[in-house]
Enzyme design. Structure first.
Site, PDB file in Angstrom:
ATOM      1  N   ASP A  78      43.447  45.707  42.215  1.00  0.00           N
ATOM      2  CA  ASP A  78      42.811  46.015  43.505  1.00  0.00           C
ATOM      3  C   ASP A  78      42.622  44.767  44.350  1.00  0.00           C
ATOM      4  OD1 ASP A  78      40.916  45.207  41.543  1.00  0.00           O
ATOM      5  OD2 ASP A  78      39.271  46.005  42.737  1.00  0.00           O
ATOM      6  N   ASP A 106      45.266  37.305  45.618  1.00  0.00           N
ATOM      7  CA  ASP A 106      44.220  37.600  44.641  1.00  0.00           C
ATOM      8  C   ASP A 106      44.245  39.113  44.423  1.00  0.00           C
ATOM      9  OD1 ASP A 106      41.913  38.050  43.226  1.00  0.00           O
ATOM     10  OD2 ASP A 106      40.545  37.454  44.824  1.00  0.00           O
ATOM     11  N   GLU A 139      38.392  45.747  39.769  1.00  0.00           N
ATOM     12  CA  GLU A 139      37.802  44.439  39.439  1.00  0.00           C
ATOM     13  C   GLU A 139      36.838  43.984  40.516  1.00  0.00           C
ATOM     14  OE1 GLU A 139      37.592  39.961  39.124  1.00  0.00           O
ATOM     15  OE2 GLU A 139      38.146  41.200  40.821  1.00  0.00           O
TER      16      GLU A 139
END
Ligand SMILES: [Zn+2]
Length: 371
Positions: A78, A106, A139
């Site tokens: 995610d 990220d 996350e």
């Protein structure tokens, strides 16, 4: 051998697939197809239903030399907002987002690196041991996928997370414990102009609490913050309810507990001073960890870095990641720098050189682990 063009194309493809938290299914389907096509065994666990997402964690397995230890690589699927319709651009060897979104390096840079490893290992297996790939959901909203990971599907019992901000070479071996601190103040509503004397302002109590709480950097190992304040109904009503939400982190659990106790005490004192009441809720968000330089995962990560000509830098972080959850479940795991800069902002970027190095690192770890 790493294929630089394939790696970059894979990364650009991944960031174009929207995958906000709880909406990772499109990305999972894409990765599952790619991994299955090259012979990895892919499973999806039941975490999605437990956390309210549209898919579970993706776990891929490739059997290897059983004489070698089973390891796993992990990244999260995610991305944070604004993260819909990401359009990557490559300028002078640096990838960033074209519009007003994050890039999603990220953690898609980590995913791209692991996907490249997955292909390199299939083409040239050498003497690698059994390997799992664990791509987690949720996350960014509290490490939810990792917390609900079905370990029965994972063979590896030590792991390498590719999800640290910082250069390739950084090995996070120390991370903090974190508590959330929420307080709801209850006062008494009253007309602000006609009968303010009979009201009790929950907002004033909350304000006093924040003012008297020890916040910011408390010491080298401990931080605290109140990040949200909400309350009140209208300018002419004494507010009967106000809520504050915050957190504290420390590399020492004793210091963390002392810190959040003080925050709770400040809330209780402030409520009392104004004749309000307060409900304080302190909850452990995740556990910290401290690995030794002698731990196998740390040794293997260091050796892998040296084998690709990068000097390992052993680091402590102030952030939390899936690594915290894995270590708290006695699964020894390090978090590795992937080379992305300014994550969670619209200026997020990564250089193609760092992305390539991250992929080389993943391949090197697969080869080095257990030797
Ligand atoms: Zn991340």
């Amino acid at each position: 051998m790493i294929d630089k063009d394939r790696l970059l194309a894979c990364f650009l493809e991944l960031v174009r697939i929207d995958s906000l938290t709880f909406n990772e299914k499109k990305l999972v389907d894409h990765l599952a197809d790619k991994l299955t096509a090259i012979g990895w065994q892919v499973k999806i666990d039941g975490a999605g239903a437990k956390i309210g997402g549209d898919t579970g964690n993706l776990i891929a397995h490739r059997p290897g030399n059983k004489a070698k230890p089973a390891i796993f690589f992990s990244c999260h699927l995610d991305t944070v907002e604004p993260g819909v319709g990401i359009e990557p651009v490559v300028v002078d060897g640096v990838v960033s987002a074209k519009g007003d979104t994050v890039l999603g390096a990220d953690d898609k840079a980590g995913i791209a690196a692991v996907m490249e490893m997955a292909q390199v290992i299939v083409a040239d297996p050498g003497e690698v041991g059994p390997i799992d790939i664990v791509f987690t959901v949720g996350e960014e909203k509290g490490l939810l996928g990792a917390k609900n990971l079905d370990w029965r599907m994972v063979t590896g019992r030590c792991g390498f997370v590719l999800d640290a901000a910082g250069m390739v070479g950084d090995i996070t071996i120390v991370a903090p414990w974190q508590n959330t601190v929420n307080a709801v103040f209850f006062g008494k509503a009253s007309h602000a102009g006609v009968s303010p004397e009979t009201g009790v302002s929950a907002i004033q109590a909350a304000a006093r609490a924040i003012e008297t709480m020890p916040l910011g950097r408390r010491d080298r190992e401990t931080t605290a913050n109140i990040g949200i304040i909400q309350g009140g109904r209208a300018p002419n009503i004494i507010p009967d309810k106000a809520e504050i939400k915050g957190e504290a982190r420390s590399l020492k659990i004793s210091k963390l507990n002392r810190q959040t106790d003080r925050m709770a005490q400040a809330a209780n004192r402030a409520a009392k001073a104004f004749g309000a009441t307060v409900e304080v809720d302190i909850a452990r968000e995740y556990d910290g960890f401290k690995l030794s330089l002698k731990d196998e995962v740390v040794v293997w990560a260091g050796r892998a870095l040296e084998s690709i000509g990068v000097k390992p830098a052993y680091a402590a972080t102030g952030g939390g990641s899936d690594t915290n959850v894995f270590n708290s479940q006695s699964v020894s795991t390090v978090n590795l720098g992937v080379g992305y800069m300014d994550p969670h902002t619209t200026s997020e970027s990564i250089s193609v050189d760092q992305l390539t190095l991250a992929a080389r690192l993943a391949v090197a770890i697969a080869r080095v682990a257990g030797s």
